[in-house]
Scaffold this motif. Sequence first.
Motif, mmCIF file in Angstrom:
data_model
loop_
_atom_site.group_PDB
_atom_site.id
_atom_site.type_symbol
_atom_site.label_atom_id
_atom_site.label_comp_id
_atom_site.label_asym_id
_atom_site.label_seq_id
_atom_site.Cartn_x
_atom_site.Cartn_y
_atom_site.Cartn_z
ATOM 1 N N VAL A 140 -37.596 -55.303 51.968
ATOM 2 C CA VAL A 140 -39.472 -55.127 52.112
ATOM 3 C C VAL A 140 -39.648 -56.859 52.591
ATOM 4 O O VAL A 140 -39.393 -57.285 51.249
ATOM 5 N N ALA A 141 -39.023 -57.760 52.970
ATOM 6 C CA ALA A 141 -39.321 -59.604 53.113
ATOM 7 C C ALA A 141 -40.774 -58.857 53.374
ATOM 8 O O ALA A 141 -41.204 -59.067 53.875
ATOM 9 N N SER A 142 -41.806 -59.995 52.241
ATOM 10 C CA SER A 142 -42.897 -60.569 52.213
ATOM 11 C C SER A 142 -43.589 -61.919 53.645
ATOM 12 O O SER A 142 -43.189 -62.883 53.282
ATOM 13 N N GLU A 143 -43.140 -61.145 54.628
ATOM 14 C CA GLU A 143 -43.334 -62.206 55.776
ATOM 15 C C GLU A 143 -44.589 -61.756 56.932
ATOM 16 O O GLU A 143 -45.179 -61.016 57.185
ATOM 17 N N PRO A 144 -44.948 -63.039 57.102
ATOM 18 C CA PRO A 144 -46.386 -62.564 57.398
ATOM 19 C C PRO A 144 -46.927 -62.813 59.095
ATOM 20 O O PRO A 144 -45.654 -62.813 60.193
ATOM 21 N N VAL A 145 -47.145 -61.727 59.492
ATOM 22 C CA VAL A 145 -47.303 -61.317 60.602
ATOM 23 C C VAL A 145 -48.882 -61.498 60.755
ATOM 24 O O VAL A 145 -49.211 -61.444 60.782
ATOM 25 N N GLU A 146 -49.444 -61.711 62.105
ATOM 26 C CA GLU A 146 -51.111 -61.123 62.392
ATOM 27 C C GLU A 146 -51.226 -60.309 64.241
ATOM 28 O O GLU A 146 -50.390 -60.265 64.629
ATOM 29 N N VAL A 147 -50.926 -59.312 63.241
ATOM 30 C CA VAL A 147 -50.955 -58.092 64.099
ATOM 31 C C VAL A 147 -52.752 -56.957 63.134
ATOM 32 O O VAL A 147 -53.656 -57.651 62.649
ATOM 33 N N ASP A 148 -53.175 -56.152 63.932
ATOM 34 C CA ASP A 148 -54.379 -55.021 63.224
ATOM 35 C C ASP A 148 -54.155 -54.493 62.682
ATOM 36 O O ASP A 148 -53.136 -53.137 62.772
ATOM 37 N N GLY A 149 -54.069 -55.006 61.340
ATOM 38 C CA GLY A 149 -53.206 -53.497 60.289
ATOM 39 C C GLY A 149 -53.360 -52.368 60.211
ATOM 40 O O GLY A 149 -52.489 -51.772 59.641
ATOM 41 N N ARG A 150 -54.579 -52.131 60.777
ATOM 42 C CA ARG A 150 -54.812 -50.524 60.319
ATOM 43 C C ARG A 150 -53.942 -49.721 61.324
ATOM 44 O O ARG A 150 -53.383 -48.878 61.275
ATOM 45 N N GLU A 151 -53.413 -50.662 62.791
ATOM 46 C CA GLU A 151 -53.001 -50.399 63.921
ATOM 47 C C GLU A 151 -51.535 -49.693 63.312
ATOM 48 O O GLU A 151 -50.794 -48.979 63.915
ATOM 49 N N ILE A 152 -50.970 -50.995 63.175
ATOM 50 C CA ILE A 152 -49.795 -51.510 62.220
ATOM 51 C C ILE A 152 -49.223 -50.534 61.532
ATOM 52 O O ILE A 152 -48.142 -49.451 60.820
ATOM 53 N N THR A 153 -50.798 -50.110 60.207
ATOM 54 C CA THR A 153 -50.011 -49.095 59.181
ATOM 55 C C THR A 153 -50.188 -47.726 60.208
ATOM 56 O O THR A 153 -49.404 -47.011 59.549
ATOM 57 N N ARG A 154 -50.844 -47.338 60.470
ATOM 58 C CA ARG A 154 -50.715 -46.390 61.515
ATOM 59 C C ARG A 154 -49.449 -45.870 62.291
ATOM 60 O O ARG A 154 -48.797 -44.816 61.913
ATOM 61 N N VAL A 155 -48.926 -47.171 62.824
ATOM 62 C CA VAL A 155 -47.555 -46.687 63.664
ATOM 63 C C VAL A 155 -46.351 -46.692 62.437
ATOM 64 O O VAL A 155 -45.281 -45.758 62.439
ATOM 65 N N LEU A 156 -46.685 -47.020 60.918
ATOM 66 C CA LEU A 156 -45.736 -47.220 60.128
ATOM 67 C C LEU A 156 -45.437 -45.211 59.631
ATOM 68 O O LEU A 156 -44.695 -45.039 59.363
ATOM 69 N N GLY A 157 -47.071 -45.084 59.396
ATOM 70 C CA GLY A 157 -47.588 -43.967 58.656
ATOM 71 C C GLY A 157 -47.140 -42.568 59.799
ATOM 72 O O GLY A 157 -46.190 -41.704 60.000
ATOM 73 N N ASN A 158 -46.785 -42.973 61.672
ATOM 74 C CA ASN A 158 -46.321 -42.016 62.177
ATOM 75 C C ASN A 158 -44.509 -42.310 62.289
ATOM 76 O O ASN A 158 -43.764 -40.057 61.767
ATOM 77 N N LEU A 159 -44.206 -42.992 61.853
ATOM 78 C CA LEU A 159 -42.539 -43.010 61.589
ATOM 79 C C LEU A 159 -42.771 -42.290 60.639
ATOM 80 O O LEU A 159 -41.110 -41.469 60.346
ATOM 81 N N LEU A 160 -42.985 -42.853 59.621
ATOM 82 C CA LEU A 160 -42.684 -42.023 57.960
ATOM 83 C C LEU A 160 -42.439 -41.124 58.371
ATOM 84 O O LEU A 160 -42.262 -40.227 57.886
ATOM 85 N N VAL A 161 -44.008 -40.056 58.932
ATOM 86 C CA VAL A 161 -43.828 -39.110 59.055
ATOM 87 C C VAL A 161 -42.912 -38.096 59.257
ATOM 88 O O VAL A 161 -42.415 -36.888 58.910
ATOM 89 N N ASN A 162 -42.721 -38.432 60.028
ATOM 90 C CA ASN A 162 -41.782 -37.751 61.091
ATOM 91 C C ASN A 162 -40.634 -37.749 61.160
ATOM 92 O O ASN A 162 -39.780 -37.160 60.695
ATOM 93 N N ALA A 163 -40.282 -39.436 59.861
ATOM 94 C CA ALA A 163 -38.519 -39.350 59.436
ATOM 95 C C ALA A 163 -38.673 -38.397 58.311
ATOM 96 O O ALA A 163 -37.556 -37.268 57.777
ATOM 97 N N ILE A 164 -39.551 -38.200 57.237
ATOM 98 C CA ILE A 164 -39.736 -36.994 56.247
ATOM 99 C C ILE A 164 -39.860 -35.465 56.957
ATOM 100 O O ILE A 164 -38.855 -34.753 55.838
ATOM 101 N N ARG A 165 -40.113 -35.116 57.908
ATOM 102 C CA ARG A 165 -40.811 -33.690 57.958
ATOM 103 C C ARG A 165 -39.151 -34.030 58.982
ATOM 104 O O ARG A 165 -38.621 -32.336 58.706
ATOM 105 N N SER A 166 -38.370 -34.893 59.295
ATOM 106 C CA SER A 166 -37.029 -34.729 60.329
ATOM 107 C C SER A 166 -34.702 -34.483 59.298
ATOM 108 O O SER A 166 -34.628 -34.448 59.214
ATOM 109 N N THR A 167 -36.037 -35.142 57.399
ATOM 110 C CA THR A 167 -34.532 -35.436 56.793
ATOM 111 C C THR A 167 -35.046 -33.706 55.902
ATOM 112 O O THR A 167 -36.029 -33.633 55.590
#
Length: 391
Positions: A252-279
């Motif tokens: 994970v590179a520490s690259e800067p992005v200009e985003v809504d941190g709460r929404e992108i954290t939710r995006v990553l959370g959705n992807l992680l939960v789906n990945a965990i449930r499918s693995t």
Amino acid sequence: MKNLLLIALFAALGAGGAGLLGWPVIRLLRRRSVALSLFCVAVVTVLAVVSGTFAVAQAMFLSNHDLGVVITVLCMAAVVSLLTAALLGRQVVAGSRALAMAARTVGSDTGFTAPSRPLGSELAALSAELAATSARLAESRARARALEGSRRELIAWISHDLRTPLAGMRAMAEALEDGVAEDPAQYLLRIRVEVERLTGMVDDLFELSRIQAGALSLSLARVSVYDLVDDALAGAHPLARRCGVRLEGRQVASEPVEVDGREITRVLGNLLVNAIRSTPEDGVVAVAARREADEVVLSVTDGCGGIPEQDLPRVFETGWRGAAARTPRPAESGDRRDQGDSGAGLGLAIVRGIVEAHAGRARVHNVAGGCCFEITLPAARAPVPVPAAGS
């Protein structure tokens, strides 16, 4: 020089008179056929030439023989000019009619069918625009059909997912009411779990409706991708531990992005939960982030076994659910759904909506033993250096 000026004056008077008479006629015919307008323009032009030439001939006192020769030449030229104008008008009308017939195929199932006859440059350009419009219309209709199919699929899944827990809660509530529940505390715990599941489903529906209505409000801030991944991993760690799945976030590179941190954290959370449930148990879910030109790509790789190639384009559709190769494991008791997909096939649709609201892209592709979900976000622009005081 004086004679030349007089000739020019007489020619101008004769041609001007014909032009003044023809202008009102052309104005009256501006809503009629293009062929008729072209023919009238040719008539006015011929009359202007004939009038100017006749006026000059009269002023020059030509003999009757010479005047007859001039008039004969003018008449022949006028006939040829008018015939040419009529033929040109017919050609324009034929091309217009052919294009009008072809325009009726715009939006048809077969698509726009261009005229077979050759067209002028203007009509050819119009034909090209009609073809492009027909293609866009066909694409819109296909997208509308896909959305309608997704909507029906979503309603069917939502109806099923609502009916099942509601029936279970009703049975447990009746058991508690009748005093036949062997373990009331366990019944109450199960009811609370089902209520939380339904609450998560309703929250996802509300979030998706906001995204599709364009009402998603973003609070953009400059954050590091490393921090976003760290927060998402921390939120998904309890679920991964219960499922026996190992989380990795080394690349994970520490690259800067200009985003809504709460929404992108939710995006990553959705992807992680789906990945965990499918693995499967003892599997690995890896998170990575890298810089590509002016973009930052975050990826979540799981061990689900892969997604059928024909299903890859539908992964982010509303209501889509994976095939047998990606069947989620059942939710455990006390497993909160507010970190990921509510089970109604909304999680990935929400992921795409939030990422596209940030002017990014979401995609998926198969890898060895699983699949890789990637979200691409615009990299934050470098801050403008502030000059030091007194410089």
